[in-house]
Design a protein around this motif. Structure first.
Motif: not given
Length: 171
Positions: A38-39, A66-67, A80-81, A139-144
């Motif tokens: 989903l994104g 972007v997921q 964000v994933k 808001g810019l943190l991303v897992n991957e």
């Protein structure tokens, strides 16, 4: 994704980005995705270069996927994933005076006084993303983060005047 056309919101999306980028930002197309997570998929994203350095693009991407995480969406939060950057090309440059082409993206352009010259109750005023504090950066943190076929072009007129850009590719 078949019923919702995000392209009709292109001007709104770009107007929301303008306060954070002192440069022109544009993209060709945006669409919702569900099959690859989903994104959203943004195609033809570009950010113009600092006009003092070139009239071209600082960043050019074939596409950005972007997921987002599904459970936070139910709480009306967007987390964000994963971000996939497809064929990004970044043009970094440094002029003979030592200024970098991305300096205007990082700071407001105004120098803040040194700590030892400020009275204890005065704080320097900042503009841009840095002034927003960790709330904006959260808001810019991303897992991957995945980069597919990336390239960085670096030109340094301070250390290597008159030479062409150094190319770092296959990222």
């Amino acid at each position: 994704p078949f019923l919702i056309d995000l392209n009709k919101y292109k001007d709104t999306i770009l107007s929301q980005l303008r306060p954070y980028f002192p440069r022109e930002v544009d993209f060709q197309r945006i669409e919702l995705t569900i099959f690859r997570g989903l994104g959203a998929e943004i195609q033809g994203l570009r950010i113009s270069d600092n006009p003092a350095f070139s009239q071209g693009d600082f960043l050019r991407l074939e596409g950005v996927h972007v997921q987002v995480q599904i459970l936070p969406l139910m709480k009306k939060q967007v987390k964000v994933k994963k971000i996939i950057l497809r064929q990004p090309v970044v043009l970094l440059a440094r002029n003979a005076k030592g200024a970098f082409s991305l300096d205007d993206l990082i700071a407001s352009g105004k120098e803040t006084p040194k700590k030892d010259t400020l009275p204890s109750n005065d704080k320097p005023k900042q503009k841009g993303v840095a002034a927003q504090g960790p709330g904006m950066l959260a808001g810019l943190l991303v897992n991957e983060l995945e980069i597919q076929k990336g390239k960085i072009l670096y030109q340094d007129e301070m250390l290597f005047p008159g030479t062409g850009p150094i190319s770092i590719d296959a990222l």
